[in-house]
Design a protein around this motif. Structure first.
Motif, PDB file in Angstrom:
ATOM      1  N   ASP A   1       0.817  -1.221   0.000  1.00  0.00           N
ATOM      2  CA  ASP A   1       0.000   0.000   0.000  1.00  0.00           C
ATOM      3  C   ASP A   1       0.852   1.272   0.000  1.00  0.00           C
ATOM      4  N   LEU A   2       2.132   1.149  -0.275  1.00  0.00           N
ATOM      5  CA  LEU A   2       3.003   2.324  -0.281  1.00  0.00           C
ATOM      6  C   LEU A   2       2.592   3.247  -1.436  1.00  0.00           C
ATOM      7  N   PRO A   3       2.396   4.545  -1.191  1.00  0.00           N
ATOM      8  CA  PRO A   3       1.997   5.444  -2.268  1.00  0.00           C
ATOM      9  C   PRO A   3       3.109   5.600  -3.300  1.00  0.00           C
ATOM     10  N   ASP A   4       2.721   6.020  -4.512  1.00  0.00           N
ATOM     11  CA  ASP A   4       3.676   6.044  -5.616  1.00  0.00           C
ATOM     12  C   ASP A   4       4.871   6.956  -5.352  1.00  0.00           C
ATOM     13  N   HIS A   5       4.654   8.110  -4.718  1.00  0.00           N
ATOM     14  CA  HIS A   5       5.776   9.018  -4.483  1.00  0.00           C
ATOM     15  C   HIS A   5       6.803   8.403  -3.533  1.00  0.00           C
TER      16      HIS A   5
ATOM     17  N   TYR B   1       2.684  13.731  -4.931  1.00  0.00           N
ATOM     18  CA  TYR B   1       2.909  14.518  -6.139  1.00  0.00           C
ATOM     19  C   TYR B   1       1.843  15.586  -6.342  1.00  0.00           C
ATOM     20  N   ALA B   2       0.647  15.352  -5.808  1.00  0.00           N
ATOM     21  CA  ALA B   2      -0.408  16.355  -5.946  1.00  0.00           C
ATOM     22  C   ALA B   2      -0.083  17.627  -5.169  1.00  0.00           C
ATOM     23  N   GLN B   3       0.775  17.505  -4.167  1.00  0.00           N
ATOM     24  CA  GLN B   3       1.172  18.678  -3.367  1.00  0.00           C
ATOM     25  C   GLN B   3       2.392  19.380  -3.938  1.00  0.00           C
ATOM     26  N   ALA B   4       3.359  18.605  -4.392  1.00  0.00           N
ATOM     27  CA  ALA B   4       4.578  19.196  -4.950  1.00  0.00           C
ATOM     28  C   ALA B   4       5.331  18.142  -5.738  1.00  0.00           C
ATOM     29  N   LEU B   5       5.857  18.526  -6.888  1.00  0.00           N
ATOM     30  CA  LEU B   5       6.673  17.618  -7.680  1.00  0.00           C
ATOM     31  C   LEU B   5       8.076  17.549  -7.072  1.00  0.00           C
ATOM     32  N   PRO B   6       8.739  16.406  -7.229  1.00  0.00           N
ATOM     33  CA  PRO B   6      10.065  16.259  -6.611  1.00  0.00           C
ATOM     34  C   PRO B   6      11.144  17.029  -7.365  1.00  0.00           C
ATOM     35  N   ARG B   7      12.225  17.293  -6.668  1.00  0.00           N
ATOM     36  CA  ARG B   7      13.419  17.905  -7.247  1.00  0.00           C
ATOM     37  C   ARG B   7      14.502  16.850  -7.372  1.00  0.00           C
ATOM     38  N   ALA B   8      15.408  17.072  -8.312  1.00  0.00           N
ATOM     39  CA  ALA B   8      16.519  16.137  -8.466  1.00  0.00           C
ATOM     40  C   ALA B   8      17.396  16.168  -7.215  1.00  0.00           C
TER      41      ALA B   8
END
Length: 221
Positions: free
Chosen positions: A77-81, A143-150
């Motif tokens: 059940d781990l979320p995708d992010h 991801y709906a809150q913020a996209l990741p950074r490298a």
């Protein structure tokens, strides 16, 4: 479970994409998207070069290995992010190190906050600290809150890849308009047919008339 498109894009940004062999921050010979000999063939040696197609194929093969390792170890059940962040970590430290990590041990115990903190423990060499900070943020942030950074501290998050043309919705076809019948009393009557014209006399009639006139001295009455 599988890595998302966003997760793949940020992983490539973290690893870089190079077609000529180079030494990474730890001095390990690397090529393509973070490929080292530890991931399997080809063994990376100085002077090794890849075509773009070979680089992409090698990345797909390597990525599938790390995705399988993480998917087999973490809760379903781990979320995708969070899953993407762990694949990024595993890609960097290797499946064996990930399997014995404090990150995984805490995650299996149900301590997700503690698992996120344990990501930051993998901070050697120091050049990896910004990456670990970004993986920590990615693990904790949908991801709906913020996209990741490298890397933590980057000015902007990664750009979302555009979908291929084949996946775009097909254009809508125009709906044909229904024909509405017109009541009979509103239809104008057709014009009456023209009377038929009398046929002209046959050529022989004119000859007989001319003969009669000559016989009668040109008088017609």
């Amino acid at each position: 479970m599988d890595m998302s498109t966003i997760g793949e894009a940020v992983l490539i940004a973290r690893e870089g994409r190079r077609l000529t062999a180079y030494r990474d921050s730890a001095g390990i010979w690397t090529i393509g998207v973070g490929h080292t000999a530890a991931a399997g063939p080809p063994v990376v040696t100085p002077g090794l070069r890849l075509t773009e197609a070979a680089c992409d194929a090698l990345f797909r093969r390597d990525l599938a290995r790390y995705v399988r390792s993480v998917a087999a170890a973490v809760p379903a059940d781990l979320p995708d992010h969070a899953f993407d962040a762990l694949v990024s970590l595993c890609f960097n430290i290797g499946p064996a190190a990930f399997a014995r990590s404090t990150v995984l041990r805490r995650l299996r115990a149900g301590d997700r906050a503690g698992a996120a903190e344990a990501i930051l423990l993998w901070n050697r060499p120091a050049a990896l600290i910004p990456r670990r900070g970004a993986e920590y943020d990615q693990f904790r942030t949908p991801y709906a809150q913020a996209l990741p950074r490298a890397r933590r501290g980057d000015a902007a998050p990664i750009a979302i890849p555009s979908p291929p043309v084949s996946s775009l919705p097909a254009p809508r076809r125009p709906v044909p308009r229904a024909r509405i019948p017109v009541p009979a009393h509103l239809v104008p009557p057709l014009p009456a047919p023209l009377p038929a014209l009398e046929a002209p006399p046959a050529p022989g009639v004119w000859a007989r008339l001319w003969s009669a006139l000559r016989a009668g001295g040109g008088r017609t009455g």
